[in-house]
Design a protein around this motif. Structure first.
Motif, PDB file in Angstrom:
ATOM      1  N   LEU A  10       0.731  -0.969   0.140  1.00 41.54           N
ATOM      2  CA  LEU A  10       0.295  -0.055  -0.235  1.00 41.54           C
ATOM      3  C   LEU A  10       0.794   0.871  -0.034  1.00 41.54           C
ATOM      4  N   GLY A  11       1.997   0.852  -0.841  1.00 43.78           N
ATOM      5  CA  GLY A  11       2.946   2.610  -0.907  1.00 43.78           C
ATOM      6  C   GLY A  11       1.879   3.563  -1.763  1.00 43.78           C
ATOM      7  N   LYS A  12       2.714   4.704  -2.311  1.00 40.68           N
ATOM      8  CA  LYS A  12       2.638   5.821  -3.019  1.00 40.68           C
ATOM      9  C   LYS A  12       1.660   5.320  -4.496  1.00 40.68           C
ATOM     10  N   TYR A  13       1.887   4.593  -5.310  1.00 46.38           N
ATOM     11  CA  TYR A  13       0.784   4.376  -6.398  1.00 46.38           C
ATOM     12  C   TYR A  13      -0.121   3.924  -6.707  1.00 46.38           C
ATOM     13  N   VAL A  76       2.299  -4.250  -6.026  1.00 44.11           N
ATOM     14  CA  VAL A  76       2.459  -2.822  -6.846  1.00 44.11           C
ATOM     15  C   VAL A  76       3.836  -2.942  -5.249  1.00 44.11           C
ATOM     16  N   LEU A  77       5.330  -4.249  -5.057  1.00 43.01           N
ATOM     17  CA  LEU A  77       6.050  -3.773  -4.411  1.00 43.01           C
ATOM     18  C   LEU A  77       6.863  -3.572  -5.066  1.00 43.01           C
ATOM     19  N   HIS A  82       9.012  -8.964  -6.458  1.00 45.45           N
ATOM     20  CA  HIS A  82       7.618  -9.171  -7.754  1.00 45.45           C
ATOM     21  C   HIS A  82       7.624 -10.463  -8.121  1.00 45.45           C
ATOM     22  N   GLU A  99       2.622  -5.479 -11.103  1.00 50.39           N
ATOM     23  CA  GLU A  99       3.383  -3.917 -11.463  1.00 50.39           C
ATOM     24  C   GLU A  99       4.707  -4.421 -12.465  1.00 50.39           C
ATOM     25  N   LYS A 100       5.167  -2.836 -13.722  1.00 50.43           N
ATOM     26  CA  LYS A 100       6.528  -2.808 -14.458  1.00 50.43           C
ATOM     27  C   LYS A 100       7.283  -2.560 -12.978  1.00 50.43           C
ATOM     28  N   ARG A 128       0.651   0.130 -18.022  1.00 47.93           N
ATOM     29  CA  ARG A 128      -0.810   0.742 -17.943  1.00 47.93           C
ATOM     30  C   ARG A 128      -0.556   1.549 -19.459  1.00 47.93           C
ATOM     31  N   ALA A 168       8.575   6.777  -1.778  1.00 50.56           N
ATOM     32  CA  ALA A 168       8.619   5.717  -2.799  1.00 50.56           C
ATOM     33  C   ALA A 168       9.723   5.903  -3.548  1.00 50.56           C
ATOM     34  N   TRP A 171      13.362   3.471  -2.504  1.00 52.72           N
ATOM     35  CA  TRP A 171      14.578   1.603  -2.716  1.00 52.72           C
ATOM     36  C   TRP A 171      15.267   1.889  -4.014  1.00 52.72           C
ATOM     37  N   ARG A 172      14.011   2.641  -4.784  1.00 56.17           N
ATOM     38  CA  ARG A 172      14.514   2.978  -6.267  1.00 56.17           C
ATOM     39  C   ARG A 172      15.759   3.518  -6.504  1.00 56.17           C
ATOM     40  N   TYR A 189      10.305   2.824 -19.987  1.00 51.56           N
ATOM     41  CA  TYR A 189       8.592   3.374 -21.029  1.00 51.56           C
ATOM     42  C   TYR A 189       9.134   3.623 -22.621  1.00 51.56           C
ATOM     43  N   TYR A 268       0.101   9.795 -16.079  1.00 53.41           N
ATOM     44  CA  TYR A 268      -1.003   9.201 -15.800  1.00 53.41           C
ATOM     45  C   TYR A 268      -2.187  10.010 -16.254  1.00 53.41           C
TER      46      TYR A 268
HETATM   47  P1  NAD Z   1       6.566   2.627  -2.747  1.00 52.81           P
HETATM   48  O1  NAD Z   1       7.767   2.553  -1.680  1.00 52.81           O
HETATM   49  O2  NAD Z   1       5.379   3.922  -2.119  1.00 52.81           O
HETATM   50  O3  NAD Z   1       5.676   1.298  -2.825  1.00 52.81           O
HETATM   51  C1  NAD Z   1       6.190   0.282  -1.768  1.00 52.81           C
HETATM   52  C2  NAD Z   1       5.677  -0.706  -0.900  1.00 52.81           C
HETATM   53  O4  NAD Z   1       6.048  -1.490  -0.542  1.00 52.81           O
HETATM   54  C3  NAD Z   1       5.544   0.173  -0.177  1.00 52.81           C
HETATM   55  O5  NAD Z   1       4.297   0.537   0.359  1.00 52.81           O
HETATM   56  C4  NAD Z   1       6.165  -0.498   1.375  1.00 52.81           C
HETATM   57  O6  NAD Z   1       6.046   0.035   2.298  1.00 52.81           O
HETATM   58  C5  NAD Z   1       6.367  -1.949   0.302  1.00 52.81           C
HETATM   59  N1  NAD Z   1       7.306  -2.855   0.811  1.00 52.81           N
HETATM   60  C6  NAD Z   1       6.627  -4.036   1.571  1.00 52.81           C
HETATM   61  N2  NAD Z   1       7.819  -4.418   2.236  1.00 52.81           N
HETATM   62  C7  NAD Z   1       9.210  -3.697   1.032  1.00 52.81           C
HETATM   63  C8  NAD Z   1      10.697  -4.019   1.335  1.00 52.81           C
HETATM   64  N3  NAD Z   1      10.883  -5.055   1.922  1.00 52.81           N
HETATM   65  N4  NAD Z   1      11.418  -2.679   1.066  1.00 52.81           N
HETATM   66  C9  NAD Z   1      10.860  -2.086   0.083  1.00 52.81           C
HETATM   67  N5  NAD Z   1       9.211  -1.914   0.917  1.00 52.81           N
HETATM   68  C10 NAD Z   1       8.611  -2.780   0.589  1.00 52.81           C
HETATM   69  O7  NAD Z   1       6.957   2.845  -4.187  1.00 52.81           O
HETATM   70  P2  NAD Z   1       6.217   3.395  -5.747  1.00 52.81           P
HETATM   71  O8  NAD Z   1       6.448   3.962  -5.996  1.00 52.81           O
HETATM   72  O9  NAD Z   1       4.514   2.914  -5.282  1.00 52.81           O
HETATM   73  O10 NAD Z   1       6.327   1.208  -6.295  1.00 52.81           O
HETATM   74  C11 NAD Z   1       6.000   0.624  -6.355  1.00 52.81           C
HETATM   75  C12 NAD Z   1       5.007  -0.236  -7.464  1.00 52.81           C
HETATM   76  O11 NAD Z   1       4.297   0.163  -8.517  1.00 52.81           O
HETATM   77  C13 NAD Z   1       6.959  -0.881  -8.270  1.00 52.81           C
HETATM   78  O12 NAD Z   1       7.099  -2.380  -8.661  1.00 52.81           O
HETATM   79  C14 NAD Z   1       6.973   0.467  -9.293  1.00 52.81           C
HETATM   80  O13 NAD Z   1       7.761   0.160 -10.206  1.00 52.81           O
HETATM   81  C15 NAD Z   1       5.873   0.620  -9.774  1.00 52.81           C
HETATM   82  N6  NAD Z   1       4.955   2.176 -10.088  1.00 52.81           N
HETATM   83  C16 NAD Z   1       4.466   2.049 -11.326  1.00 52.81           C
HETATM   84  C17 NAD Z   1       3.774   3.107 -12.008  1.00 52.81           C
HETATM   85  C18 NAD Z   1       2.894   3.010 -12.838  1.00 52.81           C
HETATM   86  O14 NAD Z   1       2.587   4.069 -13.739  1.00 52.81           O
HETATM   87  N7  NAD Z   1       2.889   1.538 -13.214  1.00 52.81           N
HETATM   88  C19 NAD Z   1       3.960   4.086 -10.642  1.00 52.81           C
HETATM   89  C20 NAD Z   1       4.886   4.364 -10.274  1.00 52.81           C
HETATM   90  C21 NAD Z   1       4.957   2.997  -9.500  1.00 52.81           C
END
Ligand code: NAD
Length: 338
Positions: A10-13, A76-77, A82, A99-100, A128, A168, A171-172, A189, A268
């Motif tokens: 339940l992260g940012k995306y 969505v990790l 993944h 997710e990608k 997407r 967010a 981890w990147r 992309y 988006y």
């Molecule tokens: P984020 O850090 O906000 O979310 C990741 C979530 O994973 C967090 O809630 C975190 O607590 C959880 N998590 C669980 N175990 C973890 C661990 N061991 N280490 C780190 N985090 C852990 O990141 P995000 O930007 O939401 O990205 C999440 C995924 O979504 C990624 O795969 C990213 O590439 C993808 N994403 C896709 C798009 C898109 O447009 N399709 C956009 C943004 C992110």
């Protein structure tokens, strides 16, 4: 009855884009949430009407197998997780939307594909842009020959990665969780677009990379990368990504009659298309659509009809294999055949 999704992470995306968009879906609904933070999970469950019994942690994740309300596990990790969660979801008898980028390595992607195949479950990668109307319109125009014969593509994706300001982004910049730097996260992309715009698979790649090792953001992952893709028809794609520039998400396809520009191409919302030729430029009036709901509904329909998604695991694997070839070309300073 709508297809039930368990959202993992339940992260940012997940919280800013995907959870709010389930209300726009015709076939998909939120059935369960998986989080390491019980308070956040309870708060979001109340907001989205998820029953407390359908809240999970990473520890009891595998008990999802006993929950018939969950058809699909949506991962969505960070990418480094993944593979593990896709395999566990398949073993729990669930379909997977992931997710990608699909995973850190082609070997991990293969394991994910194999686990879902063995379980008889669908695996879709959440590309997407391939469900987004401006991109679909661009593909259709190119296929119809509106640009004439396609000759070149340029595609650029960049932004400032801010690991100390945005959780967010933490981890990147870690290789183990992100698999790589700007290429894995956003350069993908550019890469994916070059493939869907041409409808071809590249046969050769070249690449150059530059990362300032004095910048703490780039100790483990790359910053700027420029790569070219040679396609069988002769189309050359020149693509970039960077983590140290202001936001850019654009591409342009050049044919022998006209060019087509999407800027932004993979945002988006608020996409913009311009087509130009010797008579000038025009902006086709396209209707903005909901790519998030379209993507979720596509997964739901594939599950219902037992059909392979448009962006299956194999699509994710192709990009990860190409990304490895791009890194190799950058390392060796030589073209790499693929
Ligand atoms: P984020 O850090 O906000 O979310 C990741 C979530 O994973 C967090 O809630 C975190 O607590 C959880 N998590 C669980 N175990 C973890 C661990 N061991 N280490 C780190 N985090 C852990 O990141 P995000 O930007 O939401 O990205 C999440 C995924 O979504 C990624 O795969 C990213 O590439 C993808 N994403 C896709 C798009 C898109 O447009 N399709 C956009 C943004 C992110």
């Amino acid at each position: 009855k709508k297809v039930g999704f368990a959202i993992v992470g339940l992260g940012k995306y997940a919280t800013e884009q995907m959870l709010p968009n389930f209300k726009n879906c015709q076939h998909a609904r939120i059935a369960a949430l998986v989080s390491g933070s019980p308070d956040k999970a309870r708060r979001l469950a109340a907001e989205y009407g998820v029953e407390p019994k359908n809240l999970y942690s990473y520890q009891n994740f595998d008990t999802l197998k006993d929950n018939p309300e969950v058809d699909v596990v949506y991962i969505v990790l960070p990418p480094g997780l993944h593979a593990e969660y896709t395999v566990r979801a398949a073993q729990a008898g669930k379909h997977v939307l992931c997710e990608k980028p699909m995973a850190n390595t082609p070997e991990e992607c293969q394991r994910m594909i194999e686990a879902c195949r063995k379980a008889g479950k669908q695996l879709m990668i959440a590309y997407r842009a391939q469900y987004e109307p401006f991109n679909l319109d661009a593909i259709a125009r190119i296929r119809k020959g509106e640009l004439g014969k396609l000759r070149m593509i340029t595609a650029d994706h960049g932004r400032q990665v801010q690991p100390t300001k945005d959780p967010a982004d933490a981890w990147r910049v870690q290789k183990k969780l992100a698999g790589g730097g700007s290429l894995m996260d956003i350069g993908i992309y550019s890469l994916n677009a070059a493939r869907y715009l041409t409808g071809e698979e590249p046969v050769e790649v070249t690449a150059q990379e530059h990362s300032d090792k004095a910048d703490p953001r780039f100790r483990e992952v790359e910053d700027v990368i420029h790569f070219t893709l040679r396609f069988p028809s002769g189309v050359l794609a020149s693509c970039t990504s960077a983590y140290s520039i202001e936001g850019v998400k654009r591409y342009r396809a050049f044919g022998d009659k006209a060019w087509l520009d999407l800027d932004p191409a993979t945002d988006y919302n608020r996409h913009r298309m311009i087509i130009g030729d010797q008579d000038g430029e025009r902006q086709p009036q396209l209707k903005e659509g909901n790519q998030f709901a379209a993507e979720l509904d596509h997964m739901a329909e594939c599950v219902r009809q037992n059909q392979t998604p448009k962006t299956p695991g194999e699509e994710g694997l192709r990009d990860i294999k190409l990304i490895m070839a791009i890194y190799e070309a950058a390392r060796k300073g030589k073209p790499v055949k693929v």
